[in-house]
Write a protein that holds these residues in place. Structure first.
Motif, PDB file in Angstrom:
ATOM      1  N   ASP A 129      -1.687  32.304 -49.770  1.00 11.35           N
ATOM      2  CA  ASP A 129      -1.803  33.515 -48.943  1.00 11.35           C
ATOM      3  C   ASP A 129      -2.220  33.207 -47.504  1.00 11.35           C
ATOM      4  O   ASP A 129      -2.812  34.052 -46.826  1.00 11.35           O
ATOM      5  N   ILE A 130      -1.921  31.998 -47.035  1.00  9.59           N
ATOM      6  CA  ILE A 130      -2.216  31.623 -45.647  1.00  9.59           C
ATOM      7  C   ILE A 130      -0.941  31.754 -44.810  1.00  9.59           C
ATOM      8  O   ILE A 130       0.128  31.295 -45.205  1.00  9.59           O
ATOM      9  N   HIS A 131      -1.066  32.381 -43.648  1.00 10.95           N
ATOM     10  CA  HIS A 131       0.083  32.589 -42.762  1.00 10.95           C
ATOM     11  C   HIS A 131       0.117  31.598 -41.600  1.00 10.95           C
ATOM     12  O   HIS A 131       1.195  31.266 -41.100  1.00 10.95           O
ATOM     13  N   HIS A 151      -2.991  14.952 -41.206  1.00  8.83           N
ATOM     14  CA  HIS A 151      -1.575  14.802 -41.543  1.00  8.83           C
ATOM     15  C   HIS A 151      -1.261  15.361 -42.935  1.00  8.83           C
ATOM     16  O   HIS A 151      -0.158  15.880 -43.157  1.00  8.83           O
ATOM     17  N   ARG A 152      -2.210  15.278 -43.844  1.00 11.50           N
ATOM     18  CA  ARG A 152      -1.985  15.905 -45.154  1.00 11.50           C
ATOM     19  C   ARG A 152      -1.919  17.430 -45.014  1.00 11.50           C
ATOM     20  O   ARG A 152      -1.050  18.068 -45.619  1.00 11.50           O
ATOM     21  N   VAL A 153      -2.807  17.988 -44.220  1.00  6.83           N
ATOM     22  CA  VAL A 153      -2.781  19.431 -43.977  1.00  6.83           C
ATOM     23  C   VAL A 153      -1.441  19.836 -43.352  1.00  6.83           C
ATOM     24  O   VAL A 153      -0.794  20.805 -43.778  1.00  6.83           O
ATOM     25  N   LEU A 154      -1.019  19.079 -42.351  1.00  8.15           N
ATOM     26  CA  LEU A 154       0.236  19.393 -41.668  1.00  8.15           C
ATOM     27  C   LEU A 154       1.426  19.297 -42.611  1.00  8.15           C
ATOM     28  O   LEU A 154       2.335  20.133 -42.578  1.00  8.15           O
ATOM     29  N   GLU A 159       5.672  21.961 -45.739  1.00  9.78           N
ATOM     30  CA  GLU A 159       6.357  22.107 -47.033  1.00  9.78           C
ATOM     31  C   GLU A 159       6.386  23.564 -47.478  1.00  9.78           C
ATOM     32  O   GLU A 159       7.358  24.031 -48.084  1.00  9.78           O
ATOM     33  N   LYS A 160       5.320  24.280 -47.168  1.00  6.83           N
ATOM     34  CA  LYS A 160       5.191  25.667 -47.602  1.00  6.83           C
ATOM     35  C   LYS A 160       5.715  26.650 -46.557  1.00  6.83           C
ATOM     36  O   LYS A 160       5.645  27.874 -46.755  1.00  6.83           O
ATOM     37  N   GLY A 161       6.209  26.147 -45.434  1.00  2.25           N
ATOM     38  CA  GLY A 161       6.737  27.027 -44.402  1.00  2.25           C
ATOM     39  C   GLY A 161       5.675  27.828 -43.671  1.00  2.25           C
ATOM     40  O   GLY A 161       5.943  28.913 -43.137  1.00  2.25           O
ATOM     41  N   ILE A 162       4.452  27.270 -43.609  1.00  2.00           N
ATOM     42  CA  ILE A 162       3.342  27.939 -42.913  1.00  2.00           C
ATOM     43  C   ILE A 162       3.311  27.475 -41.461  1.00  2.00           C
ATOM     44  O   ILE A 162       3.388  26.271 -41.168  1.00  2.00           O
ATOM     45  N   LEU A 163       3.189  28.409 -40.539  1.00  2.00           N
ATOM     46  CA  LEU A 163       3.126  28.065 -39.123  1.00  2.00           C
ATOM     47  C   LEU A 163       1.889  27.229 -38.822  1.00  2.00           C
ATOM     48  O   LEU A 163       0.816  27.433 -39.414  1.00  2.00           O
TER      49      LEU A 163
END
Length: 318
Positions: A129-131, A151-154, A159-163
């Motif tokens: 549920d993060i945008h 880099h893991r966060v990015l 992968e999830k299409g989060i901006l």
């Protein structure tokens, strides 16, 4: 009921000790305890704008760690992914203010609790549920291994299409400009929204010329390049053109946290589909209001305060 958007950020937090009197620290006997940290300020700014704000961090399992945890939770920040750790004292930030108004900041970050974080601590569940994921250069500068965490966060965000939103927030007390540039250029290919000060971006790429900045944004496929310029207002490069908005006229008493507030304001206005010029106006308003209150995050405004200020109505008593 309108959707409540979710924003995730990650980074250090610290106890700030503000001197009760001016002069060299060795002569100051009393301090006022506050809570600070760029990413935490941003998370609080988002929460006050009625965004769902999640902060990932580590705190010392000590009294100061509990102060920060309780303060942030009380502000409505999601603390699910904040943990206490033994043997790593909560970081301190002590300010010195001279009689002429100048000052220094002394950081006590050795053995910071965030040093216990590892890339495997970042799980996909955190992104539910993060945008927007918002990162800053401060966390990256604390320790080089944090680059792997970033880099893991990015990677998960993409992968999830989060901006991805990024503020370089250069801290040359923590690393050199050369190290910062190298790290930022590894991050830029992931960035959708870059929020940077004019002096900052000039330090990073060597210019603040409009055409060069546009070329830079296009090279890295940064869809929104936002330039924060203090009293000169702000600018946005989007869809091949520049949009500018003048600053609000206020009497500043403390600029700490204004950039963090601006970031929160811009992302709020983007998520709520404001037109580009209105995004800058809203973000400028948040930044301006922050400067009218002394403290790292005390001036971060509530949503109704910003809307009232932008509409030039009587501002709610602060």
């Amino acid at each position: 009921m309108p959707e409540q958007f979710g924003i995730l950020t990650m980074g250090d937090a610290m106890i700030t000790l503000n001197p009760a009197t001016t002069g060299p620290l060795r002569f100051v006997a009393n301090f006022e305890r506050k809570v600070g940290g760029a990413e935490l300020n941003f998370a609080i700014g988002c929460a006050r704008l009625d965004l769902r704000s999640k902060w990932i961090s580590r705190l010392g399992k000590d009294e100061f760690g509990r102060v920060i945890y309780n303060f942030a939770k009380g502000e409505g920040v999601d603390m699910t992914d904040v943990a206490y750790v033994e043997g790593h004292p909560t970081s301190l930030n002590i300010k010195e203010i001279r009689e002429d108004g100048s000052g220094k900041t002394f950081y006590y970050r050795y053995h910071s609790p965030v040093l216990t974080m590892e890339p495997e601590d970042i799980t996909e569940e955190m992104f539910k549920d993060i945008h927007i994921v918002h990162l800053t250069g401060v966390f990256m500068a604390i320790d080089r291994k944090n680059l792997d965490i970033v880099h893991r966060v990015l990677s998960i965000a993409k992968e999830k299409g989060i901006l991805v939103s990024f503020d370089p927030n250069i801290r040359l007390k923590l690393w050199s400009i050369e190290d910062a540039r190298a790290a930022y250029h590894d991050v830029f290919p992931y960035v959708d929204i870059l929020l940077t000060g004019r002096d900052e971006i000039k330090s990073i790429i060597g210019t603040d010329d409009d055409k060069e900045l546009a070329d830079f944004a296009q090279r890295y496929s940064i869809s929104q390049l936002v330039i924060k310029d203090g009293g000169e207002g702000s600018a946005l490069y989007i869809d091949g053109q520049w949009v500018r908005k003048e600053a609000f006229s206020v009497t500043p008493v403390d600029t700490v946290g204004a950039g963090d507030g601006f970031d929160a304001g811009y992302l709020y206005s983007y998520l709520h589909e404001f037109e580009p010029a209105k995004r800058l106006e809203f973000a400028n308003a948040v930044g301006a209001l922050v400067t009218t209150v002394s403290g790292d995050n005390e001036g971060l405004p509530l949503l109704e305060e910003v809307l009232s200020f932008v509409n030039q109505e009587e501002v709610v008593e602060r």
